[in-house]
Scaffold this active site. Structure first.
Site, PDB file in Angstrom:
ATOM      1  N   ASP A  48     -92.509 -15.702  43.418  1.00 51.16           N
ATOM      2  CA  ASP A  48     -92.807 -17.593  41.884  1.00 51.16           C
ATOM      3  C   ASP A  48     -92.033 -18.638  42.646  1.00 51.16           C
ATOM      4  O   ASP A  48     -92.881 -19.354  43.123  1.00 51.16           O
ATOM      5  CB  ASP A  48     -91.623 -16.278  40.863  1.00 51.16           C
ATOM      6  N   ASP A  56     -73.918 -15.059  41.037  1.00 55.64           N
ATOM      7  CA  ASP A  56     -74.404 -14.032  40.204  1.00 55.64           C
ATOM      8  C   ASP A  56     -75.182 -13.052  41.554  1.00 55.64           C
ATOM      9  O   ASP A  56     -75.411 -11.546  41.323  1.00 55.64           O
ATOM     10  CB  ASP A  56     -74.631 -13.925  38.783  1.00 55.64           C
ATOM     11  N   HIS A  82     -87.282 -19.838  36.738  1.00 57.36           N
ATOM     12  CA  HIS A  82     -87.938 -18.655  36.580  1.00 57.36           C
ATOM     13  C   HIS A  82     -87.548 -17.320  37.694  1.00 57.36           C
ATOM     14  O   HIS A  82     -87.300 -16.471  36.587  1.00 57.36           O
ATOM     15  CB  HIS A  82     -89.438 -19.105  35.936  1.00 57.36           C
ATOM     16  N   ASN A 174     -98.780 -12.952  28.392  1.00 56.36           N
ATOM     17  CA  ASN A 174     -98.271 -12.350  27.331  1.00 56.36           C
ATOM     18  C   ASN A 174     -98.745 -14.154  26.125  1.00 56.36           C
ATOM     19  O   ASN A 174     -99.787 -14.343  26.064  1.00 56.36           O
ATOM     20  CB  ASN A 174     -97.029 -14.323  27.079  1.00 56.36           C
ATOM     21  N   ALA A 185    -101.768  -7.042  37.116  1.00 58.23           N
ATOM     22  CA  ALA A 185    -101.369  -6.769  36.546  1.00 58.23           C
ATOM     23  C   ALA A 185    -102.907  -5.716  36.068  1.00 58.23           C
ATOM     24  O   ALA A 185    -102.359  -4.292  35.901  1.00 58.23           O
ATOM     25  CB  ALA A 185    -101.092  -6.549  34.846  1.00 58.23           C
ATOM     26  N   VAL A 190    -101.109  -1.098  40.347  1.00 54.85           N
ATOM     27  CA  VAL A 190    -100.505  -1.489  40.410  1.00 54.85           C
ATOM     28  C   VAL A 190     -99.482  -1.545  39.023  1.00 54.85           C
ATOM     29  O   VAL A 190    -100.324  -1.032  37.630  1.00 54.85           O
ATOM     30  CB  VAL A 190    -101.255  -3.657  39.917  1.00 54.85           C
ATOM     31  N   SER A 237     -92.830 -11.255  31.381  1.00 55.95           N
ATOM     32  CA  SER A 237     -91.830 -11.600  33.198  1.00 55.95           C
ATOM     33  C   SER A 237     -90.254 -10.839  32.647  1.00 55.95           C
ATOM     34  O   SER A 237     -90.319 -10.309  34.367  1.00 55.95           O
ATOM     35  CB  SER A 237     -91.724 -13.583  32.652  1.00 55.95           C
TER      36      SER A 237
END
Length: 366
Positions: A48, A56, A82, A174, A185, A190, A237
Protein backbone atom coordinates in the site's frame (compact mmCIF):
# COMPACT_ATOMS: atom_id res chain seq x y z
CA UNK A 1 -5.81 2.98 -5.24
CA UNK A 2 -9.05 3.78 -3.48
CA UNK A 3 -8.93 6.98 -1.48
CA UNK A 4 -12.23 7.59 0.26
CA UNK A 5 -10.98 8.57 3.69
CA UNK A 6 -10.08 11.61 5.68
CA UNK A 7 -7.98 12.21 8.79
CA UNK A 8 -9.73 13.23 11.97
CA UNK A 9 -8.24 15.73 14.36
CA UNK A 10 -5.64 14.57 16.86
CA UNK A 11 -6.67 15.35 20.43
CA UNK A 12 -6.56 13.49 23.77
CA UNK A 13 -10.24 12.51 23.66
CA UNK A 14 -9.97 10.93 20.23
CA UNK A 15 -8.32 7.74 21.50
CA UNK A 16 -11.12 7.42 24.05
CA UNK A 17 -13.85 7.84 21.43
CA UNK A 18 -12.44 5.85 18.55
CA UNK A 19 -13.43 2.41 19.83
CA UNK A 20 -17.10 3.34 20.05
CA UNK A 21 -16.85 4.82 16.56
CA UNK A 22 -15.69 1.44 15.21
CA UNK A 23 -19.23 0.18 14.67
CA UNK A 24 -18.03 -2.69 12.53
CA UNK A 25 -16.53 -4.45 15.57
CA UNK A 26 -19.90 -4.90 17.25
CA UNK A 27 -21.65 -5.63 13.96
CA UNK A 28 -19.25 -8.53 13.31
CA UNK A 29 -19.15 -9.65 16.97
CA UNK A 30 -15.39 -9.18 16.94
CA UNK A 31 -15.06 -9.26 20.76
CA UNK A 32 -16.65 -12.72 20.82
CA UNK A 33 -14.41 -13.93 17.99
CA UNK A 34 -11.31 -12.63 19.76
CA UNK A 35 -12.06 -14.92 22.69
CA UNK A 36 -11.43 -17.76 20.24
CA UNK A 37 -8.52 -16.34 18.23
CA UNK A 38 -6.59 -13.08 18.05
CA UNK A 39 -4.38 -13.80 15.06
CA UNK A 40 -1.24 -14.78 16.97
CA UNK A 41 1.51 -16.24 14.83
CA UNK A 42 0.11 -14.85 11.58
CA UNK A 43 1.80 -12.28 9.35
CA UNK A 44 -0.33 -10.14 7.05
CA UNK A 45 1.45 -8.24 4.29
CA UNK A 46 -0.01 -4.85 3.36
CA UNK A 47 1.24 -3.58 -0.02
CA UNK A 48 0.00 0.00 0.00
CA UNK A 49 1.21 3.54 0.72
CA UNK A 50 3.31 2.31 3.64
CA UNK A 51 2.40 1.84 7.29
CA UNK A 52 3.50 4.51 9.74
CA UNK A 53 4.00 3.41 13.36
CA UNK A 54 0.99 4.39 15.47
CA UNK A 55 0.41 4.09 19.24
CA UNK A 56 -2.42 1.63 18.54
CA UNK A 57 -0.43 -0.48 16.08
CA UNK A 58 3.32 -0.19 16.61
CA UNK A 59 3.81 -3.42 18.58
CA UNK A 60 2.55 -5.47 15.65
CA UNK A 61 4.51 -3.66 12.93
CA UNK A 62 7.40 -5.54 11.34
CA UNK A 63 10.26 -4.21 9.24
CA UNK A 64 9.08 -4.26 5.64
CA UNK A 65 10.32 -2.69 2.46
CA UNK A 66 9.99 0.27 0.12
CA UNK A 67 9.43 -0.73 -3.49
CA UNK A 68 9.33 2.91 -4.57
CA UNK A 69 12.06 5.46 -3.93
CA UNK A 70 12.01 8.00 -1.15
CA UNK A 71 11.46 5.82 1.91
CA UNK A 72 13.73 4.46 4.62
CA UNK A 73 13.64 0.99 3.13
CA UNK A 74 11.45 -0.50 5.86
CA UNK A 75 7.96 0.31 4.57
CA UNK A 76 7.19 2.40 7.65
CA UNK A 77 6.70 5.74 5.94
CA UNK A 78 3.21 6.82 4.88
CA UNK A 79 2.27 10.29 3.68
CA UNK A 80 -1.17 9.26 2.46
CA UNK A 81 -2.69 7.41 5.48
CA UNK A 82 -4.35 4.70 3.40
CA UNK A 83 -1.85 1.96 4.21
CA UNK A 84 -1.73 2.86 7.90
CA UNK A 85 -5.52 2.72 8.01
CA UNK A 86 -5.67 -0.71 6.37
CA UNK A 87 -3.04 -2.08 8.75
CA UNK A 88 -5.01 -0.78 11.73
CA UNK A 89 -8.20 -2.48 10.59
CA UNK A 90 -6.30 -5.76 10.43
CA UNK A 91 -4.11 -5.68 13.53
CA UNK A 92 -4.39 -2.55 15.68
CA UNK A 93 -3.98 -3.52 19.35
CA UNK A 94 -5.28 -0.31 20.89
CA UNK A 95 -3.98 1.19 24.11
CA UNK A 96 -5.72 -0.93 26.69
CA UNK A 97 -9.33 -1.71 27.43
CA UNK A 98 -11.62 0.28 25.15
CA UNK A 99 -8.89 2.82 24.38
CA UNK A 100 -7.62 3.41 20.85
CA UNK A 101 -8.41 1.60 17.62
CA UNK A 102 -8.77 -2.18 17.55
CA UNK A 103 -8.18 -4.45 14.59
CA UNK A 104 -9.94 -7.71 13.80
CA UNK A 105 -6.78 -9.71 14.60
CA UNK A 106 -4.94 -7.65 17.24
CA UNK A 107 -2.16 -10.20 17.81
CA UNK A 108 -1.27 -10.59 14.13
CA UNK A 109 1.82 -8.96 12.65
CA UNK A 110 1.83 -6.49 9.79
CA UNK A 111 4.50 -6.64 7.07
CA UNK A 112 4.43 -3.14 5.53
CA UNK A 113 5.23 -2.81 1.84
CA UNK A 114 5.35 0.69 0.41
CA UNK A 115 4.61 0.22 -3.27
CA UNK A 116 2.19 3.13 -3.87
CA UNK A 117 3.11 6.84 -3.90
CA UNK A 118 1.32 9.51 -1.92
CA UNK A 119 -1.06 10.26 -4.79
CA UNK A 120 -2.43 6.72 -4.57
CA UNK A 121 -1.69 5.85 -8.18
CA UNK A 122 -0.24 2.40 -8.02
CA UNK A 123 1.87 0.57 -10.57
CA UNK A 124 1.00 -3.10 -11.27
CA UNK A 125 4.67 -4.02 -11.63
CA UNK A 126 5.51 -2.50 -8.25
CA UNK A 127 2.56 -4.30 -6.68
CA UNK A 128 3.94 -7.49 -8.23
CA UNK A 129 7.32 -6.82 -6.64
CA UNK A 130 5.62 -6.19 -3.30
CA UNK A 131 3.73 -9.47 -3.52
CA UNK A 132 6.95 -11.32 -4.31
CA UNK A 133 8.59 -9.70 -1.27
CA UNK A 134 5.67 -10.77 0.91
CA UNK A 135 5.86 -14.39 -0.23
CA UNK A 136 9.64 -14.54 0.17
CA UNK A 137 9.43 -13.06 3.67
CA UNK A 138 6.92 -15.42 5.18
CA UNK A 139 3.59 -13.65 4.80
CA UNK A 140 0.61 -15.88 5.53
CA UNK A 141 -1.90 -13.42 4.07
CA UNK A 142 -1.62 -10.56 1.58
CA UNK A 143 -4.24 -7.81 1.87
CA UNK A 144 -4.55 -5.78 -1.34
CA UNK A 145 -6.83 -2.76 -0.99
CA UNK A 146 -6.44 -1.60 -4.57
CA UNK A 147 -7.50 -2.44 -8.11
CA UNK A 148 -5.65 -1.89 -11.35
CA UNK A 149 -4.30 -3.37 -14.53
CA UNK A 150 -3.62 -7.09 -14.82
CA UNK A 151 -0.13 -6.99 -16.29
CA UNK A 152 1.76 -10.21 -16.85
CA UNK A 153 4.20 -9.66 -13.92
CA UNK A 154 1.31 -9.05 -11.53
CA UNK A 155 -0.63 -12.08 -12.75
CA UNK A 156 2.50 -14.19 -12.34
CA UNK A 157 3.07 -12.91 -8.80
CA UNK A 158 -0.52 -13.44 -7.72
CA UNK A 159 -0.52 -17.01 -9.02
CA UNK A 160 2.83 -17.68 -7.37
CA UNK A 161 1.48 -16.44 -4.04
CA UNK A 162 -1.56 -18.69 -4.30
CA UNK A 163 0.64 -21.63 -5.25
CA UNK A 164 2.75 -20.92 -2.15
CA UNK A 165 -0.33 -21.36 0.07
CA UNK A 166 -0.63 -17.65 0.80
CA UNK A 167 -4.14 -16.26 1.27
CA UNK A 168 -4.70 -13.30 -1.05
CA UNK A 169 -7.56 -10.92 -0.24
CA UNK A 170 -8.38 -8.05 -2.62
CA UNK A 171 -10.93 -5.27 -2.95
CA UNK A 172 -13.54 -5.53 -5.68
CA UNK A 173 -13.46 -1.81 -6.48
CA UNK A 174 -15.44 1.35 -5.90
CA UNK A 175 -18.17 3.04 -7.91
CA UNK A 176 -17.90 5.31 -9.90
CA UNK A 177 -14.17 4.83 -10.47
CA UNK A 178 -14.71 1.14 -11.21
CA UNK A 179 -17.56 -0.43 -13.14
CA UNK A 180 -16.64 -4.09 -12.62
CA UNK A 181 -14.61 -6.21 -10.24
CA UNK A 182 -10.99 -5.24 -10.77
CA UNK A 183 -7.71 -7.10 -10.69
CA UNK A 184 -6.41 -8.91 -8.67
CA UNK A 185 -9.82 -9.53 -7.05
CA UNK A 186 -11.01 -11.02 -10.34
CA UNK A 187 -8.25 -13.66 -10.31
CA UNK A 188 -9.43 -17.18 -9.52
CA UNK A 189 -8.36 -18.13 -6.01
CA UNK A 190 -8.22 -14.56 -4.70
CA UNK A 191 -10.87 -13.65 -2.11
CA UNK A 192 -12.79 -10.80 -3.77
CA UNK A 193 -14.38 -8.45 -1.25
CA UNK A 194 -17.37 -6.16 -1.60
CA UNK A 195 -18.90 -3.89 1.01
CA UNK A 196 -22.04 -3.38 3.10
CA UNK A 197 -23.33 -0.43 5.11
CA UNK A 198 -24.44 -0.19 8.74
CA UNK A 199 -27.73 -1.89 7.91
CA UNK A 200 -26.06 -4.81 6.21
CA UNK A 201 -27.14 -3.71 2.74
CA UNK A 202 -24.77 -3.41 -0.17
CA UNK A 203 -22.79 -0.21 0.12
CA UNK A 204 -23.53 2.16 -2.74
CA UNK A 205 -19.80 2.45 -3.39
CA UNK A 206 -19.28 -1.31 -3.82
CA UNK A 207 -19.05 -2.70 -7.36
CA UNK A 208 -20.92 -5.88 -8.24
CA UNK A 209 -19.98 -8.88 -10.29
CA UNK A 210 -19.78 -12.67 -10.46
CA UNK A 211 -16.34 -12.65 -8.86
CA UNK A 212 -17.52 -11.30 -5.48
CA UNK A 213 -16.88 -13.87 -2.75
CA UNK A 214 -17.86 -12.15 0.50
CA UNK A 215 -18.76 -8.71 1.82
CA UNK A 216 -17.84 -6.82 4.98
CA UNK A 217 -18.50 -3.38 6.49
CA UNK A 218 -17.34 -0.60 4.16
CA UNK A 219 -19.07 2.62 5.25
CA UNK A 220 -17.78 5.07 7.87
CA UNK A 221 -15.00 2.75 8.99
CA UNK A 222 -12.67 4.23 11.62
CA UNK A 223 -9.05 3.18 11.91
CA UNK A 224 -5.50 4.41 12.51
CA UNK A 225 -3.95 7.20 10.46
CA UNK A 226 -0.62 8.97 10.18
CA UNK A 227 0.90 11.22 12.87
CA UNK A 228 -0.97 9.37 15.61
CA UNK A 229 -4.35 10.42 14.24
CA UNK A 230 -7.41 8.45 13.17
CA UNK A 231 -9.25 8.25 9.90
CA UNK A 232 -12.74 7.50 8.62
CA UNK A 233 -13.01 5.62 5.35
CA UNK A 234 -15.71 4.40 3.01
CA UNK A 235 -14.91 1.85 0.32
CA UNK A 236 -14.09 -1.75 -0.42
CA UNK A 237 -10.52 -1.07 0.70
CA UNK A 238 -11.72 -1.06 4.30
CA UNK A 239 -13.87 -4.15 3.81
CA UNK A 240 -10.87 -5.96 2.35
CA UNK A 241 -8.66 -5.22 5.36
CA UNK A 242 -11.44 -6.45 7.65
CA UNK A 243 -11.70 -9.72 5.71
CA UNK A 244 -7.90 -10.09 5.81
CA UNK A 245 -8.17 -9.78 9.59
CA UNK A 246 -10.83 -12.49 9.59
CA UNK A 247 -8.54 -14.74 7.57
CA UNK A 248 -5.80 -14.10 10.15
CA UNK A 249 -8.10 -15.28 12.95
CA UNK A 250 -8.81 -18.49 11.06
CA UNK A 251 -5.22 -19.15 10.06
CA UNK A 252 -4.08 -18.59 13.64
CA UNK A 253 -6.62 -21.04 15.06
CA UNK A 254 -6.17 -23.59 12.28
CA UNK A 255 -2.57 -23.14 11.07
CA UNK A 256 -2.54 -26.28 8.93
CA UNK A 257 -5.50 -25.31 6.77
CA UNK A 258 -4.52 -24.64 3.14
CA UNK A 259 -5.31 -21.17 1.84
CA UNK A 260 -8.27 -22.37 -0.24
CA UNK A 261 -9.77 -24.03 2.83
CA UNK A 262 -9.51 -20.80 4.78
CA UNK A 263 -11.36 -19.07 1.95
CA UNK A 264 -13.97 -21.81 1.97
CA UNK A 265 -14.48 -21.44 5.72
CA UNK A 266 -15.21 -17.73 5.17
CA UNK A 267 -17.69 -18.33 2.35
CA UNK A 268 -19.39 -21.40 3.84
CA UNK A 269 -20.18 -19.61 7.10
CA UNK A 270 -21.14 -16.24 5.59
CA UNK A 271 -24.63 -14.91 6.32
CA UNK A 272 -26.60 -14.87 3.09
CA UNK A 273 -27.93 -11.54 1.78
CA UNK A 274 -30.04 -10.76 -1.25
CA UNK A 275 -31.42 -13.65 -3.31
CA UNK A 276 -30.88 -17.10 -1.76
CA UNK A 277 -27.44 -18.43 -2.53
CA UNK A 278 -24.54 -16.62 -4.08
CA UNK A 279 -25.27 -13.39 -5.96
CA UNK A 280 -23.31 -10.62 -7.64
CA UNK A 281 -23.93 -8.01 -4.92
CA UNK A 282 -23.06 -9.94 -1.77
CA UNK A 283 -21.22 -12.99 -3.04
CA UNK A 284 -21.84 -15.72 -0.47
CA UNK A 285 -22.78 -13.14 2.15
CA UNK A 286 -21.48 -11.09 5.06
CA UNK A 287 -18.56 -12.67 6.90
CA UNK A 288 -19.38 -14.21 10.28
CA UNK A 289 -16.26 -14.22 12.44
CA UNK A 290 -17.53 -16.51 15.18
CA UNK A 291 -19.04 -19.06 12.81
CA UNK A 292 -15.87 -19.07 10.71
CA UNK A 293 -13.91 -20.05 13.81
CA UNK A 294 -16.31 -22.60 15.26
CA UNK A 295 -18.57 -24.13 12.61
CA UNK A 296 -18.20 -27.73 11.56
CA UNK A 297 -17.76 -26.94 7.86
CA UNK A 298 -18.27 -29.91 5.49
CA UNK A 299 -15.11 -31.05 3.73
CA UNK A 300 -14.79 -30.73 -0.02
CA UNK A 301 -11.47 -32.52 -0.61
CA UNK A 302 -8.29 -33.66 0.99
CA UNK A 303 -6.91 -32.37 4.27
CA UNK A 304 -3.75 -30.31 4.21
CA UNK A 305 -0.62 -32.23 3.29
CA UNK A 306 1.21 -30.05 5.80
CA UNK A 307 -0.75 -31.38 8.77
CA UNK A 308 1.35 -33.20 11.37
CA UNK A 309 1.97 -36.91 11.02
CA UNK A 310 -0.89 -39.00 12.32
CA UNK A 311 -3.53 -36.34 11.94
CA UNK A 312 -6.77 -37.89 10.78
CA UNK A 313 -9.15 -36.65 8.11
CA UNK A 314 -11.78 -35.41 10.55
CA UNK A 315 -12.92 -31.86 9.91
CA UNK A 316 -12.79 -31.25 13.66
CA UNK A 317 -9.15 -32.24 14.09
CA UNK A 318 -7.10 -31.48 11.01
CA UNK A 319 -5.64 -28.01 10.91
CA UNK A 320 -6.32 -27.21 14.56
CA UNK A 321 -3.68 -25.40 16.60
CA UNK A 322 -2.60 -27.55 19.60
CA UNK A 323 -4.72 -26.74 22.64
CA UNK A 324 -7.75 -25.50 20.70
CA UNK A 325 -11.10 -27.11 21.32
CA UNK A 326 -12.89 -25.72 18.29
CA UNK A 327 -13.47 -27.27 14.90
CA UNK A 328 -10.68 -28.11 12.53
CA UNK A 329 -9.82 -28.22 8.87
CA UNK A 330 -12.16 -27.90 5.99
CA UNK A 331 -10.80 -29.06 2.68
CA UNK A 332 -11.54 -27.07 -0.46
CA UNK A 333 -9.57 -28.68 -3.22
CA UNK A 334 -10.10 -30.62 -6.40
CA UNK A 335 -10.94 -34.25 -5.73
CA UNK A 336 -9.29 -36.67 -8.11
CA UNK A 337 -10.47 -40.03 -6.81
CA UNK A 338 -13.93 -41.37 -7.56
CA UNK A 339 -14.97 -41.74 -3.94
CA UNK A 340 -13.89 -38.21 -3.14
CA UNK A 341 -15.75 -36.89 -6.16
CA UNK A 342 -18.92 -38.67 -5.08
CA UNK A 343 -18.83 -37.38 -1.53
CA UNK A 344 -17.59 -33.99 -2.66
CA UNK A 345 -20.61 -33.47 -4.88
CA UNK A 346 -22.95 -34.31 -2.03
CA UNK A 347 -21.19 -31.96 0.33
CA UNK A 348 -21.04 -29.26 -2.32
CA UNK A 349 -24.81 -29.13 -2.38
CA UNK A 350 -24.80 -28.54 1.36
CA UNK A 351 -21.99 -26.00 1.31
CA UNK A 352 -23.47 -23.97 -1.53
CA UNK A 353 -26.54 -23.22 0.55
CA UNK A 354 -25.60 -20.01 2.29
CA UNK A 355 -26.80 -19.31 5.79
CA UNK A 356 -29.43 -16.58 5.97
CA UNK A 357 -29.58 -14.08 8.83
CA UNK A 358 -32.71 -15.70 10.25
CA UNK A 359 -31.31 -19.23 10.05
CA UNK A 360 -29.82 -20.96 13.10
CA UNK A 361 -26.00 -20.83 13.16
CA UNK A 362 -23.96 -23.68 11.69
CA UNK A 363 -23.49 -26.66 13.96
CA UNK A 364 -20.74 -26.02 16.46
CA UNK A 365 -18.27 -28.84 16.96
CA UNK A 366 -17.65 -29.94 20.52
Amino acid sequence: MERSSQNSSNNPSQAQRIRSDQWHLGYLKAPDAQLLSRGAGVTVAVPDTGVQPHPDLHRNLLVGTDIIAGGDGNGQQDQNSHGTGMAGLIAAHGQGADLGALGIAPDAHILPIRDTPVDGRGDPEKLAAGIDFAVHNGADIISISSVGGAGIPLQRSIKAALAANVIVVASAGNVPQDSAVGYPASEDGVIAVGGVDRDGNRAAVSVTGPEIDVVAPAVDIYSTSIDGKYRKGTGTSDATAIVAGAAALIRSKYPYLPAREVAHRLTATAVDKGPPGRDDEYGYGVIDLVAALTADVPPLGFESVSAPAGAGPSTTAAGQRPGDDGSGATARGLATLGVIVATGVAWAVVARRRRRSDDPPPRISR
